[in-house]
Design an enzyme around this catalytic site. Structure first.
Site, PDB file in Angstrom:
ATOM      1  CB  SER A 577      -0.899   0.018   1.243  1.00 41.78           C
ATOM      2  OG  SER A 577      -1.560   1.249   1.376  1.00 41.78           O
ATOM      3  CE1 TYR A 590      -4.229  -1.676   5.165  1.00 42.54           C
ATOM      4  CE2 TYR A 590      -3.529   0.582   4.758  1.00 42.54           C
ATOM      5  CZ  TYR A 590      -3.920  -0.647   4.282  1.00 42.54           C
ATOM      6  OH  TYR A 590      -4.004  -0.868   2.935  1.00 42.54           O
TER       7      TYR A 590
END
Length: 700
Positions: A577, A590
């Site tokens: 990501s 995250y």
């Protein structure tokens, strides 16, 4: 005991109400599909059918006789009308006048296009003269196991007479072609009351003047042979009786999962090969039998069987009573090398001045006592079909050896078919393999938007794909969608929790069982959570780390183990990501886990390089379409973080990007394809951002 299949009745599936309004070519297709629907009647791609039909000539309007016959390639069970060639019968008969003799029969194939009716583009097959010169309107040529068992027996002619009397004749072995067509014509002229003929080591021809009559006659003759074998073999142990006992189903698959990647690596020197594992009752009966080694060495008889299974199989040295897989693996390299040497010697003994160059010298079929059969080929469908053909060969050997003595094709005859110049020309016409042909990919999170888009991109380039996910319903839906477009042969699913070590190992074992190994791992399983750090619970932190860091470690470790066994290199693609490089507010768990992924990839790139295993990262950002992580609280949480409603969040992400463009799953799939393909063969340890531009995520 006789094979159960040999004692089951063939079903007459002809529906006159359906066939009544059909034209003769349509009835031919109907008959063909019915015959091909039962593998006891003919194997996949084997045999052919024909009808002689009176039609108007598009050139002069006169009524002429036209031969409709299955064209080159294809399968009678699944073919459509465009699978038939159509040829003028008067021109086919005129070919007799230009035939120069058996030494020149191959040149007759080049004349068949001159006989084409109505500009039909379907190429005529080598068997066209066999159908043309039988003086009946309808002809079936099938490869039933029961008939080939007769055809492959040492006293084939006597058995044919004993079973069928004068109804069915017999012709000695002759390679398919124009000369055999003349032999068949001569037989029909001398035996006008015969309804068919058994071709030694080949198959069955039957004929009639009505489509339904021909279909029913074919069933009748095959059923007669099946019933005869059932009676003759009652109480007789097949293949000399069993000397081995099968392992349990789980143990068989466990052994195969260890052997298949090793064999795959040994036989993929010229191209990536795909495997298929078969452990049905027929195969187990054979591999456990006393006479298995003797019969396997004789090879197959029917040309269709032989072309797909090679001169003979390789029998793997494995004792199911003492299942020492490590010892078997240690012996495999020598066994594979000896097979290659034997195949090369066979080529040198039999080659002719104009023979094509030697082809891949590796075995196609591998027989393992107590375990089953493994087949390897350039793609999954071919590997599966090769296995099916060897099951046909097993049935033939069972029958022939039970009532007589089984005999394979003579070595020179087998070679002349395998290296037939006409077969070579057919191979040369095959399309160039796609960029991922023979590759096997395992995609975690495979039922989500990015995972399914990546799987589709790989399938489009010829790969086989294992979709791994924890959502069974989504897996089933995704697999059905992809299978309908790319074939069920190349798509498999497995429920896998990436945080469960045993589940990961089971998934990779399944990939080995289904396809032979793994070339590409796409580590894509994901979740997302959003909360200020003071509201981030330990459970939330651990969940992110378990799935996005530990999970990526577990699947990578399993992939490395299998890739190192194969010794073929490989590609690992992490879908990480933008957040792994650029921090975001209220997402510490995250972002940290994604940063861990990226650094793990760097570490693995270092370790994998000496083995040719490349590890690269794709960093998406804001892929909302089809993404499962945006279907839960994450969407609402991120919208809240940026002060947007749900509908405005995609606009927000697009507008904050440098390129002002939305990022789609297909965009990530394209990057994942690049890193999996040879386009990036010299790239490892790299990161590609697919985020429409984010300066904070620049890698330098």
């Amino acid at each position: 005991m006789p094979d159960a299949k040999l004692s089951q009745r063939l079903e007459n599936k002809w529906d006159e109400t359906q066939a009544n309004d059909m034209s003769e070519p349509e009835k031919l297709l109907y008959r063909s599909n019915l015959l091909g629907s039962d593998k006891r009647i003919t194997n996949y791609g084997g045999g052919n059918t024909s009808a002689k039909v009176m039609q108007k000539d598009p050139l002069d309007g006169n009524t002429v006789e036209v031969l409709w016959v299955k064209g080159s390639g294809g399968d009678v069970g699944s073919m459509k009308m465009d699978g038939f060639s159509s040829l003028y019968m008067d021109k086919l008969n005129a070919l007799r006048g230009v035939y120069r003799g058996v030494e020149y029969e191959d040149e007759m194939v080049g004349l068949l296009p001159h006989c084409t009716f109505n500009l039909n583009p379907r190429a005529a097959s080598i068997d066209t003269p066999l159908h043309a010169y039988v003086p009946r309107k309808h002809v079936d040529h099938m490869h039933p196991d029961a008939i080939i068992a007769i055809a492959a027996a040492k006293d084939s002619k006597a058995l044919t007479q004993q079973i069928f009397g004068d109804t069915i004749g017999w012709l000695p072995w002759k390679k398919p072609g124009y000369e055999l067509g003349l032999w068949l014509s001569d037989f029909c002229e001398k035996n006008p009351d015969a309804k068919g003929v058994v071709l030694e080591s080949h198959g069955l021809f039957t004929w009639a003047d009505d489509a339904r009559d021909c279909y029913e006659l074919t069933l009748e003759i095959i059923q007669t042979a099946m019933d005869w074998f059932a009676q003759q073999t009652v109480g007789k142990p097949a293949f000399g009786g069993a000397v081995h006992t099968s392992l349990s189903e789980d143990d068989r698959r466990s052994v195969a999962a260890r052997l298949m990647p090793a064999i795959r690596g040994m036989v993929s020197g010229q191209q990536h090969m795909v495997g298929h594992f078969t452990d049905n009752d027929t195969v187990l009966e054979f591999v456990n039998a006393k006479d298995m080694v003797r019969l396997a060495a004789l090879g197959t008889s029917c040309p269709d069987h032989f072309l797909r299974t090679k001169i003979c199989p390789l029998v793997v040295d494995f004792d199911p009573a003492n299942p020492d897989v490590d010892t078997t693996l240690a012996k495999l390299p020598d066994a594979v090398a000896q097979y290659r040497e034997g195949y090369t010697a066979y080529y040198e003994r039999c080659k002719r001045e104009d023979s094509p160059a030697i082809r891949d010298p590796n075995a196609v079929v591998y027989l393992i006592p107590g375990v089953g059969m493994i087949t390897f080929a350039k793609d999954k469908a071919t590997a599966r079909i090769s296995g099916e053909f060897y099951v046909n060969a097993i049935n033939v050997m069972r029958g022939a050896d039970a009532v007589s003595e089984y005999q394979g094709l003579p070595e020179q005859e087998a070679f002349d078919i395998e290296y037939w110049l006409l077969e070579e020309a057919k191979l040369q016409r095959m399309p160039k393999p796609k960029s991922l042909a023979g590759r096997v990919a395992l995609v975690t999170g495979g039922a989500g938007g990015i995972g399914s888009a990546t799987a589709e991109r790989y399938l489009r380039e010829g790969a086989c794909v294992v979709l791994a996910d924890i959502d069974d319903a989504a897996l089933s839906e995704t697999a059905a969608n992809l299978s309908s477009r790319y074939s069920a042969d190349v798509v498999r699913v497995v429920n896998m929790d990436v945080t469960d070590e045993c589940a990961v190992d089971r998934a990779f074992d399944k990939a080995a069982n289904e396809f032979g190994g793994i070339d590409i791992l796409v580590s894509n399983a994901g979740i997302a959570s959003s909360a200020p750090v003071e509201e981030t619970s330990l459970d939330m932190w651990n969940m992110n780390m378990n799935i996005l860091s530990t999970g990526y470690f577990l699947v990578s470790r399993a992939a490395f183990k299998m890739m190192k066994v194969q010794k073929m290199g490989g590609a690992v693609v992490f879908v990480a990501s933008k957040n792994g490089l650029a921090a975001s507010p209220n997402a510490s768990a995250y972002c940290t886990a994604k940063a861990s992924e990226i650094h793990l990839a760097r570490c693995l790139a270092l370790e994998g390089a000496p083995e040719g295993i490349r590890v690269n990262v794709v960093n998406p950002d804001a892929v909302l379409k089809g993404s499962k992580i945006w279907s839960g609280d994450w969407l609402e949480e991120r919208a809240s973080t940026y002060g947007k409603d749900k509908q405005g969040l995609e606009d927000h992400y697009r507008e904050r990007s440098m390129l002002k463009r939305s990022v789609l799953p297909e965009d990530i799939a394209e990057a994942a394809y690049f890193f999996a393909s040879d386009l990036s063969a010299k790239s490892t340890g790299n990161i590609v951002n697919v985020d429409a531009g984010n300066v904070q995520a620049f890698t330098r």
